[in-house]
Design a protein around this motif. Structure first.
Motif, PDB file in Angstrom:
ATOM      1  N   THR A 223      -2.825  -0.343 -11.679  1.00 15.65           N
ATOM      2  CA  THR A 223      -3.670   0.855 -11.716  1.00 15.65           C
ATOM      3  C   THR A 223      -2.901   2.080 -11.242  1.00 15.65           C
ATOM      4  OG1 THR A 223      -5.624  -0.506 -11.258  1.00 15.65           O
ATOM      5  CG2 THR A 223      -5.839   1.861 -10.899  1.00 15.65           C
ATOM      6  N   TRP A 224      -2.091   1.926 -10.200  1.00 18.52           N
ATOM      7  CA  TRP A 224      -1.317   3.057  -9.670  1.00 18.52           C
ATOM      8  C   TRP A 224      -0.269   3.515 -10.681  1.00 18.52           C
ATOM      9  CZ3 TRP A 224      -0.081  -0.084  -4.627  1.00 18.52           C
ATOM     10  CH2 TRP A 224      -1.291  -0.329  -3.939  1.00 18.52           C
ATOM     11  N   TYR A 225       0.330   2.572 -11.389  1.00 15.13           N
ATOM     12  CA  TYR A 225       1.361   2.947 -12.371  1.00 15.13           C
ATOM     13  C   TYR A 225       0.738   3.584 -13.618  1.00 15.13           C
ATOM     14  CZ  TYR A 225       5.030   0.828  -9.601  1.00 15.13           C
ATOM     15  OH  TYR A 225       5.927   0.555  -8.581  1.00 15.13           O
TER      16      TYR A 225
ATOM     17  N   PHE B 122      -8.211   6.372  -8.164  1.00 14.17           N
ATOM     18  CA  PHE B 122      -8.111   6.104  -6.729  1.00 14.17           C
ATOM     19  C   PHE B 122      -9.485   6.102  -6.049  1.00 14.17           C
ATOM     20  CE2 PHE B 122      -4.226   8.226  -8.137  1.00 14.17           C
ATOM     21  CZ  PHE B 122      -3.268   7.301  -7.751  1.00 14.17           C
TER      22      PHE B 122
ATOM     23  N   GLN C 134       1.153   3.300  -3.299  1.00 17.58           N
ATOM     24  CA  GLN C 134      -0.050   3.757  -3.993  1.00 17.58           C
ATOM     25  C   GLN C 134       0.121   5.061  -4.764  1.00 17.58           C
ATOM     26  OE1 GLN C 134      -3.513   4.113  -1.479  1.00 17.58           O
ATOM     27  NE2 GLN C 134      -4.901   4.201  -3.229  1.00 17.58           N
ATOM     28  N   TYR C 135       0.695   6.066  -4.130  1.00 21.68           N
ATOM     29  CA  TYR C 135       0.813   7.372  -4.778  1.00 21.68           C
ATOM     30  C   TYR C 135       2.216   7.658  -5.329  1.00 21.68           C
ATOM     31  CZ  TYR C 135      -3.726   8.225  -2.626  1.00 21.68           C
ATOM     32  OH  TYR C 135      -5.047   8.139  -2.253  1.00 21.68           O
TER      33      TYR C 135
ATOM     34  N   GLU D 183       0.810  -1.219   0.000  1.00 22.32           N
ATOM     35  CA  GLU D 183       0.000   0.000   0.000  1.00 22.32           C
ATOM     36  C   GLU D 183       0.846   1.272   0.000  1.00 22.32           C
ATOM     37  OE1 GLU D 183      -0.333  -2.496   2.057  1.00 22.32           O
ATOM     38  OE2 GLU D 183      -2.375  -3.297   1.815  1.00 22.32           O
TER      39      GLU D 183
END
Length: 221
Positions: free
Chosen positions: A144-146, A183, A62-63, A59
């Motif tokens: 998804t984050w990338y 997100f 994530q950002y 986690e």
């Protein structure tokens, strides 16, 4: 085209090395956390936590890709606008659309190399620890984050290349709304069925910078 890529490489090379080192450091930290839990309580406990609590143990990442993508665009395009180099660049004997595409591609290639190195590190470690399904559970969630990182790069490039400050504020609001989509849900693999659409949206944002280039050529301020 090779000269354009070389020019962009000169601007971004040190940031690229920093981004690559930093993201691999974050990935390594997450993997060390997993390894520590395995050493203390065993791999079976980790599997149980992942199955019962839907935990993915990464986690912290994530950002990180989003921040890396945003900063790549800032490093690449803010000096271009501050030093008024863009006007000179666009007057080179080279098609303007292809010129803009080459500039964006140079940044995207560096981001993709950085992100691919992250996934390679995770793939190598997780393959030796988790079953195929659990490994994919982690990697698909991270994908998804990338994608958000790539979209963030393209959107901030759009903002930076925009010549009018009021329009930049509008672009910023639109960009925040688009990035919010990545997100909306904290649930792992929540975007699996939506990933093709997210990829499409990400590729579509690459065309936004051309709008700013056209406004710049028209002398908008």
């Amino acid at each position: 085209m090779s000269a354009i890529f070389y020019k962009e490489w000169i601007k971004t090379r040190w940031y690229f090395l920093l981004a690559l080192t930093s993201t691999l450091g974050f990935v390594g930290y997450c993997l060390l956390r997993i390894n520590r839990v395995i050493e203390m309580q065993g791999a079976a406990h980790v599997w149980e936590v992942m199955l019962d609590r839907d935990a993915i143990f990464i986690e912290t990442l994530q950002y990180v890709p989003l921040i890396v993508g945003i900063l790549m665009a800032v490093v690449q395009f803010v000096p271009e606008m501050q030093r008024k180099c863009l006007k000179l660049t666009l007057h080179l004997p080279y098609p303007e659309l292809r010129m803009t595409g080459s500039m964006l591609c140079s940044g995207l290639v560096l981001l993709l190399v950085c992100f691919a190195a992250n996934f390679l590190l995770m793939e190598v470690y997780l393959t030796g620890v988790f079953a195929h399904e659990l490994k994919n559970h982690i990697l698909l969630t991270a994908l998804t984050w990338y994608l958000a990182g790539i979209s963030g790069y393209l959107l901030v490039a759009w903002i930076c290349l925009e010549p009018a400050w009021k329009r930049r504020l509008f672009n910023l609001v639109v960009s925040m709304l688009i990035l919010r989509v990545f997100f909306l849900s904290p649930t792992p693999e929540a975007y699996n069925k939506f990933l093709p659409y997210l990829l499409g949206y990400t590729l579509l944002t690459a065309s936004f910078s051309w709008i700013s280039i056209l406004r710049f050529k028209a002398g908008k301020e």
